[in-house]
Design a protein around this motif. Structure first.
Motif, PDB file in Angstrom:
ATOM      1  N   HIS A 149       0.762  -1.452  -0.179  1.00 19.60           N
ATOM      2  CA  HIS A 149      -0.103  -0.131   0.129  1.00 19.60           C
ATOM      3  C   HIS A 149       0.997   1.196   0.106  1.00 19.60           C
ATOM      4  CE1 HIS A 149      -2.836   2.890   1.371  1.00 19.60           C
ATOM      5  NE2 HIS A 149      -3.746   2.222   0.704  1.00 19.60           N
ATOM      6  N   PRO A 150       0.599   2.308  -0.738  1.00 21.16           N
ATOM      7  CA  PRO A 150       1.117   3.614  -0.819  1.00 21.16           C
ATOM      8  C   PRO A 150       1.793   4.104   0.545  1.00 21.16           C
ATOM      9  CG  PRO A 150      -0.546   3.857  -2.769  1.00 21.16           C
ATOM     10  CD  PRO A 150      -0.698   2.337  -1.558  1.00 21.16           C
ATOM     11  N   LEU A 151       0.887   3.967   1.614  1.00 22.60           N
ATOM     12  CA  LEU A 151       0.982   4.509   2.840  1.00 22.60           C
ATOM     13  C   LEU A 151       2.531   3.985   3.565  1.00 22.60           C
ATOM     14  CD1 LEU A 151      -2.392   4.786   4.574  1.00 22.60           C
ATOM     15  CD2 LEU A 151      -0.810   6.637   4.156  1.00 22.60           C
ATOM     16  N   LEU A 152       2.730   2.786   3.131  1.00 18.21           N
ATOM     17  CA  LEU A 152       4.134   2.196   3.507  1.00 18.21           C
ATOM     18  C   LEU A 152       5.360   3.207   3.269  1.00 18.21           C
ATOM     19  CD1 LEU A 152       3.954  -1.571   2.714  1.00 18.21           C
ATOM     20  CD2 LEU A 152       4.013  -0.440   5.100  1.00 18.21           C
ATOM     21  N   ALA A 153       5.227   3.643   2.049  1.00 13.93           N
ATOM     22  CA  ALA A 153       6.225   4.907   1.695  1.00 13.93           C
ATOM     23  C   ALA A 153       6.237   5.799   2.512  1.00 13.93           C
ATOM     24  CB  ALA A 153       5.992   5.101   0.275  1.00 13.93           C
ATOM     25  N   LYS A 154       5.340   6.410   3.212  1.00 10.96           N
ATOM     26  CA  LYS A 154       5.194   7.596   4.161  1.00 10.96           C
ATOM     27  C   LYS A 154       5.301   7.350   5.645  1.00 10.96           C
ATOM     28  CE  LYS A 154       3.354   9.910   0.854  1.00 10.96           C
ATOM     29  NZ  LYS A 154       4.088  11.078   0.305  1.00 10.96           N
ATOM     30  N   VAL A 155       5.863   5.887   5.744  1.00  7.03           N
ATOM     31  CA  VAL A 155       6.274   5.603   7.316  1.00  7.03           C
ATOM     32  C   VAL A 155       7.764   5.264   7.262  1.00  7.03           C
ATOM     33  CG1 VAL A 155       5.933   3.753   8.934  1.00  7.03           C
ATOM     34  CG2 VAL A 155       4.062   4.507   7.705  1.00  7.03           C
ATOM     35  N   THR A 156       8.600   6.111   8.163  1.00  7.73           N
ATOM     36  CA  THR A 156       9.966   5.954   8.431  1.00  7.73           C
ATOM     37  C   THR A 156      10.198   4.458   9.031  1.00  7.73           C
ATOM     38  OG1 THR A 156      10.195   8.168   8.899  1.00  7.73           O
ATOM     39  CG2 THR A 156      12.012   6.666   9.547  1.00  7.73           C
ATOM     40  N   GLY A 157      10.918   3.653   8.404  1.00  7.51           N
ATOM     41  CA  GLY A 157      11.309   2.342   8.901  1.00  7.51           C
ATOM     42  C   GLY A 157      10.401   1.219   8.398  1.00  7.51           C
ATOM     43  N   ALA A 158       9.514   1.447   7.389  1.00 10.47           N
ATOM     44  CA  ALA A 158       8.794   0.309   6.896  1.00 10.47           C
ATOM     45  C   ALA A 158       9.379  -0.604   6.405  1.00 10.47           C
ATOM     46  CB  ALA A 158       7.716   0.899   5.938  1.00 10.47           C
ATOM     47  N   GLY A 159      10.697  -0.159   5.428  1.00  7.52           N
ATOM     48  CA  GLY A 159      11.171  -1.018   4.799  1.00  7.52           C
ATOM     49  C   GLY A 159      12.395  -1.896   5.793  1.00  7.52           C
ATOM     50  N   CYS A 160      12.758  -1.190   6.600  1.00  6.79           N
ATOM     51  CA  CYS A 160      13.643  -1.810   7.907  1.00  6.79           C
ATOM     52  C   CYS A 160      13.067  -2.978   8.662  1.00  6.79           C
ATOM     53  CB  CYS A 160      14.067  -0.799   8.745  1.00  6.79           C
ATOM     54  SG  CYS A 160      14.950   0.614   8.206  1.00  6.79           S
ATOM     55  N   LEU A 161      11.697  -2.633   8.854  1.00 11.87           N
ATOM     56  CA  LEU A 161      10.988  -3.829   9.489  1.00 11.87           C
ATOM     57  C   LEU A 161      10.770  -4.927   8.777  1.00 11.87           C
ATOM     58  CD1 LEU A 161       9.259  -4.865  11.633  1.00 11.87           C
ATOM     59  CD2 LEU A 161       7.260  -3.588  10.993  1.00 11.87           C
ATOM     60  N   LEU A 162      10.482  -4.737   7.439  1.00 14.32           N
ATOM     61  CA  LEU A 162      10.282  -5.676   6.456  1.00 14.32           C
ATOM     62  C   LEU A 162      11.728  -6.526   6.524  1.00 14.32           C
ATOM     63  CD1 LEU A 162       9.172  -7.592   4.167  1.00 14.32           C
ATOM     64  CD2 LEU A 162      10.049  -5.976   2.522  1.00 14.32           C
ATOM     65  N   GLY A 163      12.695  -5.944   6.780  1.00 12.64           N
ATOM     66  CA  GLY A 163      13.808  -6.717   6.953  1.00 12.64           C
ATOM     67  C   GLY A 163      13.960  -7.925   8.274  1.00 12.64           C
ATOM     68  N   SER A 164      13.512  -7.261   9.139  1.00 15.01           N
ATOM     69  CA  SER A 164      13.237  -7.954  10.425  1.00 15.01           C
ATOM     70  C   SER A 164      12.354  -9.246  10.067  1.00 15.01           C
ATOM     71  CB  SER A 164      12.897  -7.155  11.504  1.00 15.01           C
ATOM     72  OG  SER A 164      12.659  -7.581  12.777  1.00 15.01           O
ATOM     73  N   ILE A 165      11.370  -8.813   9.572  1.00 17.32           N
ATOM     74  CA  ILE A 165      10.160  -9.917   9.306  1.00 17.32           C
ATOM     75  C   ILE A 165      10.759 -11.086   8.276  1.00 17.32           C
ATOM     76  CG2 ILE A 165       7.969 -10.534   8.346  1.00 17.32           C
ATOM     77  CD1 ILE A 165       7.679  -8.673  10.845  1.00 17.32           C
ATOM     78  N   LEU A 166      11.692 -10.558   7.483  1.00 21.80           N
ATOM     79  CA  LEU A 166      12.205 -11.648   6.386  1.00 21.80           C
ATOM     80  C   LEU A 166      13.318 -12.299   7.323  1.00 21.80           C
ATOM     81  CD1 LEU A 166      13.361  -9.381   3.305  1.00 21.80           C
ATOM     82  CD2 LEU A 166      12.516 -11.871   3.397  1.00 21.80           C
ATOM     83  N   ALA A 167      13.934 -11.894   8.143  1.00 22.92           N
ATOM     84  CA  ALA A 167      14.914 -12.690   9.019  1.00 22.92           C
ATOM     85  C   ALA A 167      14.190 -13.710   9.941  1.00 22.92           C
ATOM     86  CB  ALA A 167      15.636 -11.818  10.015  1.00 22.92           C
ATOM     87  N   ALA A 168      13.064 -13.437  10.175  1.00 24.74           N
ATOM     88  CA  ALA A 168      12.328 -14.113  11.043  1.00 24.74           C
ATOM     89  C   ALA A 168      11.662 -15.566  10.271  1.00 24.74           C
ATOM     90  CB  ALA A 168      11.242 -13.431  11.690  1.00 24.74           C
ATOM     91  N   CYS A 169      11.228 -15.085   9.152  1.00 26.49           N
ATOM     92  CA  CYS A 169      10.861 -16.276   8.193  1.00 26.49           C
ATOM     93  C   CYS A 169      11.830 -17.115   7.803  1.00 26.49           C
ATOM     94  CB  CYS A 169      10.144 -15.507   6.925  1.00 26.49           C
ATOM     95  SG  CYS A 169       8.476 -14.735   7.368  1.00 26.49           S
TER      96      CYS A 169
END
Length: 258
Positions: free
Chosen positions: A181-201
Motif C-alpha cells: 500500500h502507498p502508505l508504507l512509503a510514508k512511514v519511516t522504517g517500513a522497509g527496515c521492519l520488512l528486513g526483520s520480518i524476513l529474518a524471522a521467516c
C-alpha cells in the motif's frame, strides 16, 4: 504464500539479533513482536559476536551506521555464518555517500548474507549500475528484475528488491509480488521492519523461495488490511493499525483484500 512459514515463526518465536539504525529500533521491535518473533537490539562491538551466537537470525541495517558499527556488524555476521543461521543485509542509502558504499563493501567481504534486501537504487549500487537516488530513496527507473538478478548472481544470495512491485531473485528463480500500500512509503522504517520480518521467516525449514515470498507477500497484505481500517486517517493511525495487522491470521488479511 506458505502458511507454514508463519505458523513456524509464531510457534518458535525466533530471536532476531538486530544491528539496525537508531531511527527505527522501536518500530522494528514492536513490529517483529506483533508478527511473532523476538527482537534484541545489540550493536556494541564487545557483545556482537556473543549475541549473534545466541540468536536464531541476524539483521544488519546500515541506516545510521558509524565506523564502530561496521566492526560489530562483521563480528555478528561472522558468528551467524559460523552457526549457520540466516543473515539479512539491508544496505540503507548505500548509494548516498562513499562512506556507506565502502562500509557495505567491507561487510560483504567478511560476511555471507542469506538475503540482501533493498530498493532499486540501493541494489543497483551493489552491482555498479547507474540509478538515480535521493538520500535513502530510490527515484530512478530501469529494469528492476535485471538488478535483482545481478545482485543474486554476484553475491550468490537471495536478492529482495522492494518497490511498487517487489522482486525476489534466488539462485534458482525469480518471483514477483504485488501486495502493499502507498502508505508504507510514508512511514519511516517500513522497509527496515520488512528486513526483520524476513529474518524471522528465514529461520523456518521451508525453501528460501517460500520464506522470502511469504514475508514480502504477508507484509504487503498487512499494509493493505491496515489502510482499509475505517479509523485510519493518515500516517499516524496507519502505523497503529499496521502493527495490529502484522499479528493477524493470513486468511483474515486475504479475506478483506480479496
Amino acid at each position: 504464500m506458505n502458511l507454514e512459514v508463519i505458523k513456524q515463526v509464531r510457534k518458535n518465536v525466533p530471536l532476531i539479533h538486530h544491528l539496525t539504525n537508531q531511527v527505527v529500533m522501536n518500530f522494528t521491535a514492536n513490529g517483529l513482536l506483533s508478527f511473532g518473533g523476538a527482537p534484541v537490539m545489540a550493536k556494541a562491538e564487545e557483545e556482537a559476536h556473543n549475541m549473534a551466537s545466541l540468536a536464531d537470525g541476524v539483521l544488519l541495517n546500515i541506516g545510521t551506521i558509524t565506523r564502530a558499527d561496521i566492526k560489530a556488524m562483521i563480528l555478528a555476521g561472522q558468528a551467524a555464518n559460523q552457526k549457520g543461521i540466516p543473515v539479512v543485509l539491508d544496505p540503507v542509502g548505500v548509494a548516498a555517500t562513499s562512506f556507506r558504499t565502502d562500509a557495505v563493501n567491507e561487510i560483504l567481504k567478511e560476511v555471507k548474507p542469506t538475503v540482501i534486501k533493498g530498493n532499486a537504487g540501493e541494489l543497483a549500487n551493489l552491482v555498479d549500475t547507474p540509478w538515480e537516488t535521493k538520500g535513502v530513496e530510490s527515484i530512478g527507473e530501469g529494469n528492476i528484475a535485471e538488478i535483482a538478478e545481478k545482485v543474486s548472481i554476484k553475491y550468490q544470495t537471495t536478492a529482495v528488491l522492494t518497490g511498487k512491485t517487489d522482486i525476489i531473485h534466488t539462485t534458482k528463480e525469480r518471483i514477483t509480488n504485488e501486495t502493499g500500500h502507498p502508505l508504507l512509503a510514508k512511514v519511516t522504517g517500513a522497509g527496515c521492519l520488512l528486513g526483520s520480518i524476513l529474518a524471522a521467516c528465514l529461520t523456518t525449514d521451508a525453501p528460501i523461495e517460500d520464506q522470502a515470498y511469504t514475508a514480502v507477500h504477508f507484509y504487503g497484505l498487512a499494509a493493505s488490511y491496515a489502510a482499509a481500517n475505517p479509523s485510519v486517517q493518515g500516517n499516524g493511525t496507519f502505523i497503529a493499525s499496521f502493527l495490529d495487522a502484522l499479528s493477524r491470521d493470513p486468511g483474515t488479511l486475504e479475506s478483506v483484500i480479496t
